[in-house]
Design an enzyme around this catalytic site. Structure first.
Site, short mmCIF file in Angstrom:
data_model
loop_
_atom_site.label_atom_id
_atom_site.label_comp_id
_atom_site.label_asym_id
_atom_site.label_seq_id
_atom_site.Cartn_x
_atom_site.Cartn_y
_atom_site.Cartn_z
N LYS A 121 -8.05 74.04 -20.95
CA LYS A 121 -8.44 73.84 -19.55
C LYS A 121 -9.78 73.11 -19.42
O LYS A 121 -9.95 72.31 -18.51
CB LYS A 121 -8.50 75.19 -18.84
CG LYS A 121 -7.15 75.88 -18.74
CD LYS A 121 -7.26 77.25 -18.14
CE LYS A 121 -7.77 78.27 -19.14
NZ LYS A 121 -6.81 78.57 -20.21
N GLU A 145 0.66 70.59 -19.23
CA GLU A 145 1.42 71.56 -18.45
C GLU A 145 0.90 72.99 -18.63
O GLU A 145 0.86 73.79 -17.69
CB GLU A 145 2.90 71.51 -18.85
CG GLU A 145 3.81 72.45 -18.08
CD GLU A 145 4.00 72.05 -16.63
OE1 GLU A 145 3.35 72.67 -15.77
OE2 GLU A 145 4.78 71.12 -16.37
N VAL A 148 -2.32 75.56 -16.54
CA VAL A 148 -2.40 76.30 -15.28
C VAL A 148 -1.54 77.56 -15.28
O VAL A 148 -2.05 78.66 -15.09
CB VAL A 148 -2.03 75.40 -14.08
CG1 VAL A 148 -1.96 76.21 -12.79
CG2 VAL A 148 -3.09 74.31 -13.92
N ASP A 216 -12.09 81.09 -14.93
CA ASP A 216 -10.82 80.55 -15.43
C ASP A 216 -9.97 80.04 -14.26
O ASP A 216 -9.43 78.94 -14.32
CB ASP A 216 -10.06 81.63 -16.20
CG ASP A 216 -8.71 81.15 -16.70
OD1 ASP A 216 -8.69 80.32 -17.63
OD2 ASP A 216 -7.68 81.58 -16.15
N LYS A 220 -8.67 76.10 -13.16
CA LYS A 220 -7.28 75.74 -12.84
C LYS A 220 -7.18 75.12 -11.45
O LYS A 220 -6.37 74.21 -11.23
CB LYS A 220 -6.40 76.99 -12.95
CG LYS A 220 -6.28 77.48 -14.38
CD LYS A 220 -5.57 78.83 -14.48
CE LYS A 220 -5.50 79.29 -15.93
NZ LYS A 220 -4.87 80.62 -16.08
N GLY A 317 1.11 84.45 -23.44
CA GLY A 317 2.15 84.76 -24.41
C GLY A 317 2.37 83.62 -25.39
O GLY A 317 2.22 82.45 -25.04
#
Length: 336
Positions: A121, A145, A148, A216, A220, A317
């Protein structure tokens, strides 16, 4: 297509596992063979094989927590200098102050005619205009991709499905860690206990500052502004308030009114003005974002023709984020 990977953490590991399963499918679907030919990781070591690294062996080494170093890149140039690499997956550490070291890796790769896929980011939020210009000048693609909503296809939706529609507003739960903590606090846990559990589960870093203070989510929001509105807001111009100062009194008051407090990042376009902010908001049950619990992320997109659209998905994840890289690699293959 020959791929080089910088950074062999969770994201890259997820990508490699997916690629291992889908190599044959990619070859049949796109008539293209994907080979990982080079890997550099500051902790785990370096590998280089122009014929393609054996992913099975690599994953076995990672399972055993073995160093992968074969000295083949010990005296080599950076991956951006290796001629037979077509695309670089950049998954190293970066921050929101300079974007480095990821920013430098990406800049060098684009300057040397390499496509880049990144989930970092920092460099996209801070240096998008420069990096996008470099990509255009060198006729290569810069894909991000996973920056975000992890693997949830936010940008693909905006670029393809919403092409030609006008987006007027975006609101979202953009940070899974803060959403998990707020969900736990609504159930009666203290901020400290909820944060501790989030750290134990791997949702929050040892230093959770970026998550709980809203930084964070702010990054985004900046990336979404670049992508959706073509506007470089600058991080400091985005009003930001995190969840670290929310009291039990506020949560109880919201609960009595049938509301849930969520950390919302938003962008609203009015004429030529873009209003951007990140802040906790008490949302009623009629608000689609109110009932998004745990580490799940969500974005609500308001458009002129389709009205409101909402997408939800996991905010973290291995396979989820690894899939964002995989889908970006496929996009590069399809477009180039």
């Amino acid at each position: 297509m020959n791929i080089g990977i910088i950074g062999l953490g969770t994201v890259s590991r997820g990508f490699l596992e997916i690629l291992q399963e889908k190599t044959k499918w990619v070859s049949q679907k796109f008539e293209t063979d994907i080979k990982v030919v080079a890997i550099k990781d500051i902790m785990k070591g370096n590998m280089y094989n122009p014929k393609g690294i054996d992913i099975d062996i690599l994953l076995q080494k990672l399972d055993k927590e073995e160093n992968i170093n074969d000295d083949s890149l010990k005296n080599e140039h950076p991956l951006s200098k290796i001629e037979d690499i077509d695309l670089i997956i950049e998954a190293s550490y970066s921050d929101y102050k300079t974007g480095d070291p990821a920013y430098t890796f990406i800049k060098d790769a684009l300057s040397n005619g390499k496509h880049v896929v990144t989930t970092n980011k920092g460099p996209v939020a801070l240096h998008y205009t420069e990096l996008n210009k470099l990509a255009i000048q060198n006729n290569v693609s810069l894909r991000y991709e996973g920056t975000v909503l992890s693997g949830t296809p936010t940008f693909s939706l905006i670029e393809e499905c919403l092409a030609g529609d006008d987006i007027t507003e975006i609101r979202g739960i953009l940070n899974g860690t803060s959403n998990y903590i707020l969900s736990k606090m609504a159930g009666g846990e203290s901020f400290e206990n909820a944060l501790g559990v989030a750290q134990q589960k791997g949702y929050a870093e040892a230093d959770p500052t970026n998550d709980v203070k809203g930084y964070d989510a702010r990054g985004k929001v900046a990336i979404l502004s670049h992508k959706v509105f073509g506007v470089d807001l600058g991080l400091n111009s985005i009003s930001t308030k995190g969840i670290d100062a929310i009291s039990k009194k506020e949560l109880d008051a919201a609960k009595k009114e049938g509301k849930n407090i969520r950390l919302i990042g938003s962008l609203k376009k009015t004429g030529n003005t873009i209003e951007a902010k990140v802040q906790p908001e008490a949302l009623g049950q009629d608000d689609a974002l109110s009932n998004i619990d745990g580490v799940t992320n969500a974005i609500e997109i308001s458009t002129v023709y389709l009205g409101k659209i909402m997408i939800t998905g996991p905010g973290a994840g291995k396979l989820e984020t690894g899939y964002s890289v995989f889908s970006d690699v496929l996009s590069v293959i399809k477009n180039f």
